[in-house]
Motif scaffolding. Structure first.
Motif, mmCIF file in Angstrom:
data_model
loop_
_atom_site.group_PDB
_atom_site.id
_atom_site.type_symbol
_atom_site.label_atom_id
_atom_site.label_comp_id
_atom_site.label_asym_id
_atom_site.label_seq_id
_atom_site.Cartn_x
_atom_site.Cartn_y
_atom_site.Cartn_z
ATOM 1 N N TYR A 60 6.444 9.950 2.283
ATOM 2 C CA TYR A 60 5.201 10.608 1.868
ATOM 3 C C TYR A 60 4.865 11.761 2.810
ATOM 4 C CZ TYR A 60 0.092 11.136 1.975
ATOM 5 O OH TYR A 60 -1.191 11.639 2.022
ATOM 6 N N GLN A 61 4.963 11.510 4.114
ATOM 7 C CA GLN A 61 4.659 12.554 5.091
ATOM 8 C C GLN A 61 5.662 13.705 4.993
ATOM 9 O OE1 GLN A 61 4.780 9.916 8.465
ATOM 10 N NE2 GLN A 61 2.550 9.646 8.508
ATOM 11 N N GLU B 33 8.353 -0.289 3.077
ATOM 12 C CA GLU B 33 7.009 0.196 3.353
ATOM 13 C C GLU B 33 7.020 1.300 4.420
ATOM 14 O OE1 GLU B 33 3.231 -0.836 2.440
ATOM 15 O OE2 GLU B 33 4.757 -0.216 0.999
ATOM 16 N N TRP B 34 7.793 1.105 5.483
ATOM 17 C CA TRP B 34 7.936 2.157 6.491
ATOM 18 C C TRP B 34 8.538 3.406 5.858
ATOM 19 C CZ3 TRP B 34 6.321 2.661 11.441
ATOM 20 C CH2 TRP B 34 5.814 1.515 12.074
ATOM 21 N N GLU C 299 0.796 -1.228 0.000
ATOM 22 C CA GLU C 299 0.000 0.000 0.000
ATOM 23 C C GLU C 299 0.828 1.277 0.000
ATOM 24 O OE1 GLU C 299 -3.635 2.049 2.598
ATOM 25 O OE2 GLU C 299 -2.607 0.260 3.347
ATOM 26 N N GLU C 300 1.785 1.402 0.904
ATOM 27 C CA GLU C 300 2.543 2.647 1.017
ATOM 28 C C GLU C 300 3.458 2.844 -0.189
ATOM 29 O OE1 GLU C 300 1.640 4.613 3.279
ATOM 30 O OE2 GLU C 300 0.691 3.305 4.766
ATOM 31 N N SER C 301 4.091 1.784 -0.626
ATOM 32 C CA SER C 301 4.965 1.870 -1.798
ATOM 33 C C SER C 301 4.166 2.156 -3.062
ATOM 34 C CB SER C 301 5.763 0.580 -1.966
ATOM 35 O OG SER C 301 6.615 0.367 -0.865
ATOM 36 N N LYS D 70 5.979 5.400 3.723
ATOM 37 C CA LYS D 70 5.027 6.201 4.502
ATOM 38 C C LYS D 70 5.689 7.459 5.043
ATOM 39 C CE LYS D 70 1.699 5.916 8.289
ATOM 40 N NZ LYS D 70 1.064 5.030 9.303
#
Length: 240
Positions: free
Chosen positions: A214-215, A207-208, A121-123, A211
């Motif tokens: 992105y932030q 993945e971490w 999801e995050e990637s 996220k």
């Protein structure tokens, strides 16, 4: 202890990893697939199934792994594929159409033992905008074998064009392909590795990173921060 079916231990391990891949939301019901290259230690017969000593095979999750079974696979459902011929010789279910991408990856470097594809999801955020992912967390930035988290140009899922692009991109990396992750434009991620559980670790850490990056991108665009940082330094070196 006699195995109940060919490559039983390896297939049970892959089934467990696939189940966790789904449970930990590292893919979705639209798909994802994993393969592992194995070599038969001796000539073995399991009923009508025969494997040849020192011959290479893939064990691989079946198509509809996520849609039909929600990742809850048994070892016997994991497919066995003759790597040379591409023929499925054992397992419940049928081959994913993305087998060509997996074979293209293995042909790029004989040291690759695992090909791990997911719709993480995050990637997926970075993949769908077609951009390389900023590499900002300590564990991804320090791990120089990963280098840039590069997004490949768009090619249609399951197409021969995608398989050829993956092959050529991995070939250009040389031995760095033995531990690598690509973003596949609008399609997810592709990890190549020498160990199944190491590939899982790469996905979790990226993945971490996805996220957090992105932030930080939002904060940077709002002027709340001036630059991405990792390990106390500006990360331009990872983004160039």
């Amino acid at each position: 202890m006699t195995e109940a079916y060919i490559f039983e231990a390896e297939r049970c391990d892959l089934a467990m990893v696939a189940r966790e891949m789904f449970n930990r939301k590292n893919t979705n019901v639209a798909g994802g697939n994993i393969s592992v290259k194995v070599t038969a230690p001796r000539d073995i017969n399991y009923g009508s199934v025969h494997v040849k000593k020192d011959h290479q095979y893939l064990i691989m999750t079946p198509t509809f792994m996520s849609e039909a079974w929600f990742g809850k696979l048994s070892g016997a459902q994991i497919l066995v594929v003759d790597l040379e011929s591409g023929q499925q010789i054992d397992g419940v279910g049928r081959l994913t159409r993305e087998i060509n991408m997996h074979i293209g990856a293995y042909e790029a470097n004989p040291g690759i033992k695992v090909v791990y594809h997911s719709h993480a999801e995050e990637s997926m955020f970075w993949a769908t905008i077609g951009q390389d992912m900023p590499n900002v967390t300590e564990i991804t930035a320090v791990n120089q074998t990963l280098g840039k988290i590069k997004c490949l140009p768009y090619k249609e899922a399951c197409s021969q064009e995608l398989a050829e692009q993956v092959h050529a991109s991995l070939l250009s990396l040389g031995d760095d392909a033995l531990e690598n992750i690509f973003l596949l434009n609008s399609h997810g991620v592709l990890i190549t590795c020498t160990d199944l559980h190491e590939a899982t670790r790469i996905l979790e850490t990226v993945e971490w990173n996805a996220k957090i990056a992105y932030q930080e991108t939002i904060f940077k665009s709002l002027g709340l921060i001036k630059q991405y940082q990792s390990c106390g330094k500006d990360t331009d070196a990872f983004l160039d």
